[in-house]
Design a protein around this motif. Structure first.
Motif, mmCIF file in Angstrom:
data_model
loop_
_atom_site.group_PDB
_atom_site.id
_atom_site.type_symbol
_atom_site.label_atom_id
_atom_site.label_comp_id
_atom_site.label_asym_id
_atom_site.label_seq_id
_atom_site.Cartn_x
_atom_site.Cartn_y
_atom_site.Cartn_z
ATOM 1 N N GLU A 185 0.147 9.861 -4.345
ATOM 2 C CA GLU A 185 -1.196 10.630 -3.710
ATOM 3 C C GLU A 185 -1.299 11.658 -5.255
ATOM 4 O O GLU A 185 -1.887 12.994 -4.774
ATOM 5 C CB GLU A 185 -0.862 10.607 -1.706
ATOM 6 C CG GLU A 185 0.053 11.569 -1.930
ATOM 7 C CD GLU A 185 2.095 10.851 -1.876
ATOM 8 O OE1 GLU A 185 2.763 11.163 -1.512
ATOM 9 O OE2 GLU A 185 1.774 9.595 -2.264
ATOM 10 N N THR A 233 -13.398 5.129 -2.316
ATOM 11 C CA THR A 233 -13.613 3.563 -2.230
ATOM 12 C C THR A 233 -14.987 3.202 -2.348
ATOM 13 O O THR A 233 -15.846 3.885 -2.067
ATOM 14 C CB THR A 233 -12.067 3.101 -1.058
ATOM 15 O OG1 THR A 233 -13.242 3.315 0.382
ATOM 16 C CG2 THR A 233 -11.090 3.712 -0.598
ATOM 17 N N TYR A 272 -5.808 3.677 0.361
ATOM 18 C CA TYR A 272 -5.378 4.388 2.307
ATOM 19 C C TYR A 272 -4.513 3.421 3.122
ATOM 20 O O TYR A 272 -4.273 2.437 2.585
ATOM 21 C CB TYR A 272 -6.972 4.642 2.500
ATOM 22 C CG TYR A 272 -7.442 5.536 1.581
ATOM 23 C CD1 TYR A 272 -7.384 6.710 2.032
ATOM 24 C CD2 TYR A 272 -8.759 5.592 0.872
ATOM 25 C CE1 TYR A 272 -7.615 8.059 1.940
ATOM 26 C CE2 TYR A 272 -8.679 6.115 0.330
ATOM 27 C CZ TYR A 272 -8.867 7.630 0.455
ATOM 28 O OH TYR A 272 -9.236 8.728 0.092
ATOM 29 N N SER A 273 -3.424 3.868 3.997
ATOM 30 C CA SER A 273 -2.690 3.447 5.199
ATOM 31 C C SER A 273 -4.107 2.487 5.864
ATOM 32 O O SER A 273 -4.007 3.089 6.061
ATOM 33 C CB SER A 273 -1.795 4.961 5.847
ATOM 34 O OG SER A 273 -2.901 5.037 6.263
ATOM 35 N N ASP A 274 -2.777 1.739 6.313
ATOM 36 C CA ASP A 274 -3.734 0.621 7.523
ATOM 37 C C ASP A 274 -3.696 1.245 8.191
ATOM 38 O O ASP A 274 -4.974 0.826 9.128
ATOM 39 C CB ASP A 274 -2.238 -0.246 7.358
ATOM 40 C CG ASP A 274 -2.592 -2.050 6.433
ATOM 41 O OD1 ASP A 274 -3.500 -0.915 5.754
ATOM 42 O OD2 ASP A 274 -1.669 -2.516 6.353
ATOM 43 N N SER A 275 -2.627 1.923 8.720
ATOM 44 C CA SER A 275 -3.334 2.938 10.478
ATOM 45 C C SER A 275 -5.218 3.131 10.476
ATOM 46 O O SER A 275 -5.414 3.620 9.803
ATOM 47 C CB SER A 275 -2.243 4.462 10.257
ATOM 48 O OG SER A 275 -2.577 4.911 9.318
ATOM 49 N N LYS A 276 -5.160 4.213 11.676
ATOM 50 C CA LYS A 276 -6.808 3.815 11.850
ATOM 51 C C LYS A 276 -6.962 5.354 10.913
ATOM 52 O O LYS A 276 -8.410 6.024 10.700
ATOM 53 C CB LYS A 276 -6.676 4.476 13.225
ATOM 54 C CG LYS A 276 -7.311 3.532 13.926
ATOM 55 C CD LYS A 276 -7.944 3.845 15.383
ATOM 56 C CE LYS A 276 -8.478 2.510 16.079
ATOM 57 N NZ LYS A 276 -8.406 2.474 17.272
ATOM 58 N N ASP A 277 -5.971 6.574 11.302
ATOM 59 C CA ASP A 277 -6.481 7.573 10.318
ATOM 60 C C ASP A 277 -6.829 7.542 8.556
ATOM 61 O O ASP A 277 -7.460 8.140 8.147
ATOM 62 C CB ASP A 277 -5.669 8.316 10.942
ATOM 63 C CG ASP A 277 -4.177 8.448 10.792
ATOM 64 O OD1 ASP A 277 -4.005 7.506 10.668
ATOM 65 O OD2 ASP A 277 -3.518 9.182 10.702
ATOM 66 N N GLY A 278 -6.080 6.464 8.263
ATOM 67 C CA GLY A 278 -6.518 6.409 6.558
ATOM 68 C C GLY A 278 -5.724 7.289 5.718
ATOM 69 O O GLY A 278 -6.073 7.881 5.565
ATOM 70 N N TYR A 280 -4.819 9.066 2.747
ATOM 71 C CA TYR A 280 -4.390 8.721 1.241
ATOM 72 C C TYR A 280 -3.530 8.701 0.404
ATOM 73 O O TYR A 280 -2.165 9.130 0.925
ATOM 74 C CB TYR A 280 -4.998 10.052 -0.025
ATOM 75 C CG TYR A 280 -5.434 9.663 -1.438
ATOM 76 C CD1 TYR A 280 -6.334 8.893 -1.252
ATOM 77 C CD2 TYR A 280 -4.073 10.470 -1.667
ATOM 78 C CE1 TYR A 280 -5.993 8.381 -3.354
ATOM 79 C CE2 TYR A 280 -4.232 10.626 -3.316
ATOM 80 C CZ TYR A 280 -5.087 9.261 -4.228
ATOM 81 O OH TYR A 280 -5.304 9.539 -5.513
ATOM 82 N N ARG A 281 -3.360 7.197 0.146
ATOM 83 C CA ARG A 281 -1.826 7.047 -0.742
ATOM 84 C C ARG A 281 -1.768 7.057 -1.702
ATOM 85 O O ARG A 281 -0.456 6.843 -2.388
ATOM 86 C CB ARG A 281 -1.223 5.939 0.146
ATOM 87 C CG ARG A 281 -0.749 5.083 1.278
ATOM 88 C CD ARG A 281 0.012 5.528 1.398
ATOM 89 N NE ARG A 281 0.309 5.635 3.276
ATOM 90 C CZ ARG A 281 1.006 6.861 3.993
ATOM 91 N NH1 ARG A 281 1.173 8.063 2.925
ATOM 92 N NH2 ARG A 281 1.131 6.626 5.218
#
Ligand code: C2E
Ligand code: MG
Ligand code: MG
Length: 728
Positions: A185, A233, A272-278, A280-281
């Motif tokens: 990131e 994306t 982006y992470s899989d979690s709902k808030d996504g 940035y990775r």
């Protein structure tokens, strides 16, 4: 499966076939158990029990025998007693763990201390049962061990599959023709494939953890800032962004980036992470090497603007530069010069040496021309042997003249092509801005016109444009089309000028000189149209006509009773290099029933020198048939006299400029005298050309000159009058 066998505590009769394998029931587990105990009854009862449960069984009564059996067959589970005479259970375990790790060990022992249990478990036993043990308990433990073993096996298989898949993925990623990378990131490399090494010279380890911008060419960093560490994306992500990446010279430490760079095309998307808030990775991206494509694009652009043979700018680029220079000259009220350069006789050289040699010649000439110029000048190849030159910074005419002289000078030395020495010269026309033209087209056209002017006047020189050239140029253009018509409509005629022995007064022979009866302009002399015919290649057709006409006339002479007279005809360079030159002449002679020694071929010494290699062998062939060869306009051309001996010559025709220098019979014209002396030495005949007065004739008589030609002795006349002269 339920057991109906009671659990015995160890006092039963010893088992026969203790080490034999005994098959379990039909629905038995496929697992094989080795029962190791020194107590035979126990072995027996346990075996019976396990057989009833469906296991396959073996028995061993000592540690030694147990190890032996382990080495002979595959055993899934060893049911091991600890207290045995000789090698005890703990020792068996030490060896089994090392040599047969596949075999699971369950301790079945009377030993009940906590220490021995932990010791056994530490050595790798999977469970610890105490004697006596309930059948259900034994069955449960055996099954649980087998189950655990199966699970382990499955995990192993999965692991192996995973490893294989990982390897495959690695292989694909590392062998990708593109660089594949991931950034964290903060924009630092968290992954990069092997391609980075072969393409840019870095090792992966050098890059991991480093910021991506360090890799980007400084001029492209702005563009790279968002694209390289792309956060977007989907369709909004960066695709096909062109950047340059810095290469790393492997001989130097990492910090030393080379100035060399490689163009790449970048496509990247945010991760982006899989979690709902996504959250940035980082970024995943691909960099594709586009050097090849860039090179091809550059080549195409170059080809669009350059001549590929000489690598000089072409007409389009020249016009571009000229327009630019003109607008600057207008603004600064400065001068500029445009030159039109045309190689003399290129067609002849090209036809005689072949097109490959012609190409080589153009390349050498182009580089010689270039050496005369400054960086700001533009030299362009605009046609086969035509070049344009733009001089944007000149102070005046003198400047331009100086450069033209320099160019002519540079080209004086012969060019050696395939071992032949080729002499080249240029005709150069010059037009100045603003005097000779205000627009690009006007300047180029007028320079061209000036070039034609110098061509018509003997070539190898330069000339500035002047207004009265316009009329002359129009004439030249019409001459070319006029010659074609003249050939078709038989407007040419041969005149004959006598060559006389000035001691005896006898007419020795004649020189055929061509005349053009132009329907509007009257008689046109060869000096006006032969140069145009030579430049356009029409001279070969004219030459063929002259040869035929001359042979016809010679036949007339034979019939008329003067078979001794020799007829001379003039040849141009282009004729000498014609493929069928010798055969053409010999056939014409044969057709007309003539012997070779009635015909003399006049070739100027410049042409002989230039076409030396071709000339020598071809003239030898003709001379062998008696044909006479004369050097025309001798004395004014190249000074090298070596060729005189190399060629089968008969006659030297002293140029009339030397004769006109003679003022009185006692004049000591050293050149004429020297030529006579040399000719005598080489056993060559001499013809004095352009004898106009008695003084000159007297002078020549004193030198015992046997042949002379000139207005004093006879003007060129029609065939009919020439025959009358011969008659006399
Ligand atoms: P050239 O071969 O040197 O021919 C001699 C030229 O000198 C002729 O000019 C002739 O008329 C001229 N002349 C002869 N005696 C005198 C004299 O006493 N004083 C002066 N001032 N001039 C004299 P012409 O006929 O105009 O030919 C000029 C040139 O044209 C020839 O020079 C020759 O190089 C070329 N030429 C003529 N006919 C042919 C031809 O059939 N084929 C080719 N390729 N060239 C030709
Ligand atoms: Mg002549
Ligand atoms: Mg002559």
């Amino acid at each position: 499966m339920k057991s109906s066998v009671s659990w015995l505590t160890g006092n039963g009769p010893d088992a026969e076939c203790s080490d034999a394998e005994v098959e379990g029931s039909a629905e038995a587990e496929s697992a094989t158990v080795l029962i190791v105990d020194d107590d035979a009854r126990l072995r027996h009862s346990v075996r019976d029990l396990l057989l009833a449960y469906g296991f396959r069984c073996h028995s061993a009564d000592s540690g030694g025998q147990a190890l032996e059996m382990l080495s002979e067959r595959e055993i899934d589970i060893m049911l091991l007693d600890l207290n045995m005479p000789g090698m005890d259970g703990q020792q068996v375990m030490v060896q089994a763990a090392e040599r047969f790790p596949e075999t699971a060990v369950i301790v079945l022992s009377g030993e009940t201390t906590f220490e021995s249990a932990t010791e056994a478990l530490r050595r790798g036993a999977l469970d610890f049962l105490r004697k006596p043990c309930a059948p259900d308990e034994l069955y449960r433990v055996l099954n649980s061990v087998l189950h655990k073993r199966d699970l382990e096996h499955e995990v192993q298989v999965m692991q192996r599959r995973l490893e294989a898949s990982e390897q495959r993925y690695r292989f694909i990623v590392d062998n990708s023709p593109d660089i594949i990378y991931m950034l964290d990131e903060k924009g630092r490399f968290s992954f990069v494939n092997e391609r980075i090494g072969s393409l840019l010279g870095y090792s992966r380890e050098e890059l991991l953890g480093r910021h991506h911008l360090g890799l980007v060419h400084p001029e492209d960093r702005e563009k790279a800032r968002f694209a390289f560490a792309e956060r977007r994306t989907g369709r909004r992500a960066s695709t096909n962004v062109e950047l340059r990446l810095l290469c790393h010279d492997r001989r130097l430490p990492y910090r030393h980036l080379e100035s060399r760079s490689i163009p790449v095309e970048l496509s990247a998307i945010g991760i982006y992470s899989d979690s709902k808030d996504g959250v940035y990775r980082g970024t995943y991206g691909v960099l594709r090497d586009i050097s090849e494509r860039k090179r091809a694009e550059e080549l195409i652009t170059f080809q669009l603007h350059h001549d590929l043979l000489t690598k000089l700018p072409n007409r389009a680029l020249f016009q571009d530069r000229l327009e630019l220079a003109l607008s600057r000259a207008r603004r600064n009220q400065s001068l500029l010069a445009v030159m039109y350069l045309d190689m003399d006789r290129f067609k002849v050289i090209n036809d005689s040496l072949g097109h490959l040699a012609g190409d080589r010649l153009l390349q050498v000439v182009a580089s010689r021309l270039r050496s005369c110029l400054r960086g700001s000048d533009t030299l362009a190849r605009v046609g086969g042997d035509e070049f344009n030159l733009l001089l944007p910074d000149i102070a005046g005419r003198d400047d331009a003249a100086m450069i033209a002289r320099k160019i002519l000078d540079q080209l004086k030395a012969p060019v050696v092509i395939d071992g032949y020495e080729v002499f080249v010269s240029f005709s150069i026309g010059i037009a100045l801005y603003p005097e000779d033209g205000k627009s690009m087209n006007e300047l180029v056209k007028n320079a061209d016109m000036a070039m034609y002017h110098i061509k018509g006047r003997g070539k190898n020189g330069f000339e500035f444009f002047s207004d009265n050239m316009k009329g002359i140029f129009r004439q030249q253009a019409t001459i070319e089309s006029g010659i074609r018509t003249a050939l078709k409509e038989r407007q040419f005629e041969l005149y004959f000028q006598p060559q006389v022995d000035i001691c005896s007064g006898r007419v020795w022979g004649m020189e055929a000189l061509i005349r053009w009866h132009h329907p509007e302009r009257g008689v046109i002399l060869p000096d006006e149209f032969v140069p145009v015919a030579e430049e356009t290649g029409l001279i070969t057709e004219i030459g063929d006509w002259v040869l035929e006409e001359a042979c016809r006339e010679l036949r007339e002479w034979q019939r008329g009773g003067f078979p001794e007279a020799v007829l001379a005809i003039n040849l141009s360079a282009a004729q000498l290099v014609q493929a069928d030159f010798e055969s053409g002449i010999l056939e014409a002679l044969k057709r007309n029933g003539l012997s070779g020694d009635r015909l003399e071929l006049e070739i100027t010494e410049n042409v002989l020198m230039q076409e030396m290699d071709q000339a020598a062998s071809r003239l030898q062939l003709l001379a062998a048939q008696g044909v006479r060869i004369a050097v025309d306009d001798f004395g004014i051309g190249y000074s090298s006299l070596g060729y005189l001996q190399a060629l089968p010559l008969h006659t030297l025709k002293i140029d009339r400029s030397f004769i006109s220098d003679i003022q009185s019979p006692d004049d000591r014209s050293s050149i004429v005298t020297a030529i006579f002396a040399m000719a005598r030495e080489l056993e060559l005949e001499v013809v004095a050309e352009g004898v106009e007065n008695e003084e000159q004739a007297a002078y020549l008589r004193r030198l015992h000159c046997s042949r002379a030609q000139g207005f004093l002795l006879g003007y060129p006349v029609t065939a009919e009058k020439a025959r009358a002269l011969l008659q006399r």
